[in-house]
Design an enzyme around this catalytic site. Sequence first.
Site, PDB file in Angstrom:
ATOM      1  N   HIS A  56     -66.677  40.501  -7.582  1.00 56.20           N
ATOM      2  CA  HIS A  56     -66.400  39.443  -8.619  1.00 56.20           C
ATOM      3  C   HIS A  56     -67.609  39.022  -9.330  1.00 56.20           C
ATOM      4  O   HIS A  56     -67.797  37.949  -9.277  1.00 56.20           O
ATOM      5  CB  HIS A  56     -65.756  38.351  -7.659  1.00 56.20           C
ATOM      6  CG  HIS A  56     -64.471  38.845  -6.867  1.00 56.20           C
ATOM      7  ND1 HIS A  56     -64.679  39.019  -5.796  1.00 56.20           N
ATOM      8  CD2 HIS A  56     -63.183  38.669  -7.310  1.00 56.20           C
ATOM      9  CE1 HIS A  56     -63.488  39.269  -5.252  1.00 56.20           C
ATOM     10  NE2 HIS A  56     -62.554  39.172  -6.277  1.00 56.20           N
ATOM     11  N   ASN A  57     -68.001  40.023 -10.379  1.00 50.82           N
ATOM     12  CA  ASN A  57     -69.298  39.725 -11.196  1.00 50.82           C
ATOM     13  C   ASN A  57     -68.765  39.818 -12.724  1.00 50.82           C
ATOM     14  O   ASN A  57     -67.616  40.275 -13.085  1.00 50.82           O
ATOM     15  CB  ASN A  57     -69.995  40.814 -10.852  1.00 50.82           C
ATOM     16  CG  ASN A  57     -69.740  42.265 -10.887  1.00 50.82           C
ATOM     17  OD1 ASN A  57     -69.130  42.579 -11.631  1.00 50.82           O
ATOM     18  ND2 ASN A  57     -69.985  42.849  -9.824  1.00 50.82           N
ATOM     19  N   PHE A  58     -69.764  39.695 -13.267  1.00 51.06           N
ATOM     20  CA  PHE A  58     -69.490  39.694 -15.127  1.00 51.06           C
ATOM     21  C   PHE A  58     -68.913  41.013 -15.306  1.00 51.06           C
ATOM     22  O   PHE A  58     -67.924  41.362 -16.172  1.00 51.06           O
ATOM     23  CB  PHE A  58     -70.710  39.490 -15.777  1.00 51.06           C
ATOM     24  CG  PHE A  58     -70.673  39.275 -17.111  1.00 51.06           C
ATOM     25  CD1 PHE A  58     -69.825  38.260 -17.784  1.00 51.06           C
ATOM     26  CD2 PHE A  58     -71.251  40.396 -18.035  1.00 51.06           C
ATOM     27  CE1 PHE A  58     -69.799  38.014 -19.056  1.00 51.06           C
ATOM     28  CE2 PHE A  58     -70.939  40.214 -19.442  1.00 51.06           C
ATOM     29  CZ  PHE A  58     -70.405  39.201 -19.929  1.00 51.06           C
ATOM     30  N   ARG A  59     -69.472  42.219 -14.847  1.00 47.22           N
ATOM     31  CA  ARG A  59     -68.834  43.511 -15.228  1.00 47.22           C
ATOM     32  C   ARG A  59     -67.300  43.643 -14.836  1.00 47.22           C
ATOM     33  O   ARG A  59     -66.716  44.073 -15.744  1.00 47.22           O
ATOM     34  CB  ARG A  59     -69.397  44.568 -14.489  1.00 47.22           C
ATOM     35  CG  ARG A  59     -69.058  45.887 -14.964  1.00 47.22           C
ATOM     36  CD  ARG A  59     -70.411  47.038 -14.447  1.00 47.22           C
ATOM     37  NE  ARG A  59     -71.359  46.900 -14.742  1.00 47.22           N
ATOM     38  CZ  ARG A  59     -72.271  47.139 -15.771  1.00 47.22           C
ATOM     39  NH1 ARG A  59     -71.528  47.968 -16.920  1.00 47.22           N
ATOM     40  NH2 ARG A  59     -73.384  46.725 -16.103  1.00 47.22           N
ATOM     41  N   HIS A  60     -66.932  42.995 -13.827  1.00 49.47           N
ATOM     42  CA  HIS A  60     -65.500  42.762 -13.310  1.00 49.47           C
ATOM     43  C   HIS A  60     -64.528  42.103 -14.332  1.00 49.47           C
ATOM     44  O   HIS A  60     -63.575  42.369 -14.656  1.00 49.47           O
ATOM     45  CB  HIS A  60     -65.173  42.473 -11.909  1.00 49.47           C
ATOM     46  CG  HIS A  60     -63.895  41.757 -11.643  1.00 49.47           C
ATOM     47  ND1 HIS A  60     -62.950  42.821 -11.551  1.00 49.47           N
ATOM     48  CD2 HIS A  60     -63.582  40.659 -11.447  1.00 49.47           C
ATOM     49  CE1 HIS A  60     -61.795  42.082 -11.199  1.00 49.47           C
ATOM     50  NE2 HIS A  60     -62.214  40.847 -11.080  1.00 49.47           N
ATOM     51  N   HIS A  62     -62.041  34.137 -15.249  1.00 48.68           N
ATOM     52  CA  HIS A  62     -61.017  34.052 -13.829  1.00 48.68           C
ATOM     53  C   HIS A  62     -61.906  34.021 -12.749  1.00 48.68           C
ATOM     54  O   HIS A  62     -61.513  33.629 -11.557  1.00 48.68           O
ATOM     55  CB  HIS A  62     -59.969  35.220 -13.796  1.00 48.68           C
ATOM     56  CG  HIS A  62     -60.444  36.293 -13.564  1.00 48.68           C
ATOM     57  ND1 HIS A  62     -61.091  37.340 -14.292  1.00 48.68           N
ATOM     58  CD2 HIS A  62     -60.074  36.983 -12.345  1.00 48.68           C
ATOM     59  CE1 HIS A  62     -61.415  38.375 -13.507  1.00 48.68           C
ATOM     60  NE2 HIS A  62     -60.881  38.215 -12.473  1.00 48.68           N
ATOM     61  N   ASP A  63     -62.977  34.564 -12.642  1.00 52.49           N
ATOM     62  CA  ASP A  63     -64.123  34.699 -11.590  1.00 52.49           C
ATOM     63  C   ASP A  63     -65.241  34.264 -11.435  1.00 52.49           C
ATOM     64  O   ASP A  63     -66.127  34.261 -10.724  1.00 52.49           O
ATOM     65  CB  ASP A  63     -63.881  36.084 -10.803  1.00 52.49           C
ATOM     66  CG  ASP A  63     -62.716  36.649  -9.957  1.00 52.49           C
ATOM     67  OD1 ASP A  63     -62.163  35.680  -9.408  1.00 52.49           O
ATOM     68  OD2 ASP A  63     -62.625  37.695  -9.944  1.00 52.49           O
TER      69      ASP A  63
END
Length: 192
Positions: free
Chosen positions: A48-52, A88-89
């Site tokens: 649940h990181n920026f890339r996601h 969203h995350d």
Amino acid sequence: EKTEEELFLSLVAIYEGCGLFTKFKISKATFAAFLTEIRRRYMDVPYHNFRHAVDVTQTVYCFLTQMGLSSVLSSTETLALLTAALCHDVQHPGYNNAFLVTAHAPLAVMYSDKAVLENFHSAVAFAVLGRPRTNIFSNLSRKQYQATRQAMIHMILATDMTCHFGMVESFKKLLNQHLSSVTAAPRRGRGK
């Protein structure tokens, strides 16, 4: 694997491709500050990181452009959808709601054990949007802002997995109703 700069440029291209900079008078400087702050707040957790977040935003953009979703959404809804996808995350700690509730974590207590992370992500997003330097919604009318805010909150809360199966069932019902109406419709204009 894309660099951080390439991820940022992808997001600029997405918002540009939807005409959001022009429609809502979002300056590139404000957008850059917004992206920088959102990126800073994403934790370096495995998933649940920026890339996601960029991946989800790009997927939503494909739905908008390749599957015709943009033809049924207003510009305000598109802005809300893309921004919700991006946020969203945000600031996800790497633990799920069930763990936080069981551990009596401060976030679980704050949000009364209900959609703990999703409420938190929404609150963080609007804390960032509430600062003048990072407020990409600053030129929305009051009515547009309220609609965008409510839509984003709804979308982010809908990412709570406890909602997932109910939403899938609702989607299946809508799809079946649509398919029934399509197959029941009389065919016109077919050769005689």
